[in-house]
Design a protein around this motif. Structure first.
Motif, PDB file in Angstrom:
ATOM      1  N   SER A  25      -0.036  -1.571  -7.432  1.00  0.00           N
ATOM      2  CA  SER A  25       0.613  -1.068  -6.230  1.00  0.00           C
ATOM      3  C   SER A  25       1.838  -1.913  -5.898  1.00  0.00           C
ATOM      4  O   SER A  25       1.872  -3.113  -6.176  1.00  0.00           O
ATOM      5  CB  SER A  25      -0.373  -1.100  -5.057  1.00  0.00           C
ATOM      6  N   GLY A  32      -4.283  -1.655   1.501  1.00  0.00           N
ATOM      7  CA  GLY A  32      -5.416  -1.039   0.808  1.00  0.00           C
ATOM      8  C   GLY A  32      -6.514  -0.645   1.784  1.00  0.00           C
ATOM      9  O   GLY A  32      -6.402  -0.818   3.001  1.00  0.00           O
ATOM     10  N   GLN A  48     -11.124  -2.145  -1.303  1.00  0.00           N
ATOM     11  CA  GLN A  48     -10.281  -3.148  -1.972  1.00  0.00           C
ATOM     12  C   GLN A  48     -10.680  -4.542  -1.482  1.00  0.00           C
ATOM     13  O   GLN A  48     -10.795  -4.782  -0.276  1.00  0.00           O
ATOM     14  CB  GLN A  48      -8.813  -2.913  -1.634  1.00  0.00           C
ATOM     15  N   GLN A  90      -3.040  -4.822  -6.901  1.00  0.00           N
ATOM     16  CA  GLN A  90      -2.115  -5.038  -5.787  1.00  0.00           C
ATOM     17  C   GLN A  90      -1.128  -6.159  -6.138  1.00  0.00           C
ATOM     18  O   GLN A  90      -1.423  -7.036  -6.955  1.00  0.00           O
ATOM     19  CB  GLN A  90      -2.879  -5.417  -4.508  1.00  0.00           C
TER      20      GLN A  90
END
Length: 317
Positions: free
Chosen positions: A3, A37, A41, A89
């Motif tokens: 991400s 998130g 997560q 992430q």
């Protein structure tokens, strides 16, 4: 796929007047981390104190906002490195200097140049919660821009060697392209300095710049009563203004020394520099059998010729 959304480090306002060892801001409240998130997560957060062997590590779910003080056994004092990561992430890394719960107050929050040089002295009061040790009062003398202070955690060896520095004005000479050091005493220049492109740099705090709304004027005054000359400054860095003094060279050669004053408001000026003329001294005073030279030019040699008008038959020596 990783991400592009990153965790945000949320910093509050720093403690005005308190700086870290490298001049960085010091925060009185621990920062918070906003973790992107969802609840599925899992983020790993690490907080490592400078000098510590291992970080403090804990986990939090995405979508949460966590404080760096979470799970701490005492106030956070020192310099810290922060890291937060989660699968898929973008990780975040940052550094922050903390003195948790410490506050600073001073009756004089802004130190302007005094009329004849230096800054107004100031007493700064520090307060802290239980578990943090600070000196109750720190004094700044007229010639001091800053002073050192140590903040300690009472139940450990954790400490922060900080600096108390209120917003203030400062002066710096620049000759032949080389900068001097910042100070608060009026600077001194010679004819030779002017011939080598002498400049006077003035540093002004943000609050004063906002109040003035313009670049302050530098006025060159002939102590013998000649007309004043205006030297215009230019911004060369954030809060730093440069005044080029080479344009005064002809005046100093013809009229002698000049005093330089900075106009900091209606009716208020501060002496910031002096340019010496070609005279070896501003005055000569007799004290008994001795002659005292006032503001002598630091020449390597000086030859003094003494004559006696009351005994003209004696040869000068």
């Amino acid at each position: 796929v990783q991400s592009t959304e990153r965790a945000d480090l949320l910093l509050g306002e720093p403690i005005e007047g308190l700086l870290g060892p490298d001049g960085e801001p010091v925060h009185g409240e621990p920062p918070r981390l906003r973790l992107p998130g969802g609840a599925s997560q899992t983020w790993t957060v690490e907080l490592l104190r400078d000098g510590a062997a291992l970080p403090r590590r804990w986990t939090a779910f995405g979508g949460a906002v966590v404080s760096l003080a979470d799970g701490s056994t005492g106030p956070l004092v020192g310099r810290f490195r922060v890291a937060a990561s989660a699968p898929g992430q973008s990780p975040v890394r940052a550094s922050v200097t903390l003195a948790q719960g410490v506050s600073l107050t001073a009756r004089r929050r802004l130190r302007l140049l005094r009329e004849n040089g230096g800054l107004p002295s100031a007493d700064v009061k520090l307060s802290a919660p239980a578990g943090v040790l600070v000196p109750s009062v720190v004094s700044l003398k007229s010639i001091e821009m800053r002073t050192s202070v140590t903040i300690r955690a009472a139940d450990s060896t954790h400490r922060l060697d900080a600096v108390v520095e209120l917003p203030h004005c400062a002066l710096r000479r620049r000759v032949a392209g080389e900068n001097g050091v910042w100070g608060v005493r009026p600077e001194a220049f010679t004819l030779d300095d002017l011939a080598h492109g002498a400049c006077l740099d003035v540093q002004l705090p943000a609050r004063l710049r906002e109040a003035l709304g313009h670049v302050p004027a530098l006025v060159a005054t002939d102590p013998a009563g000649g007309r004043d000359q205006l030297v215009r400054g230019a911004r060369v860095a954030d809060g730093v203004y440069r005044y080029r003094l080479a344009e005064l060279l002809a005046s100093v050669r013809s009229d002698g020394s000049l005093a330089l004053s900075l106009v900091l408001g209606d009716g208020f000026t501060a002496q910031v520099a002096r340019i010496r003329g070609s005279a070896v001294a501003e005055a000569v005073l007799r004290r008994g059998d001795e002659l005292r030279l006032v503001d002598r030019d630091p020449a390597p040699e000086l030859v003094v010729r003494v004559t006696s008008p009351l005994t003209p038959w004696l040869r000068p020596w």
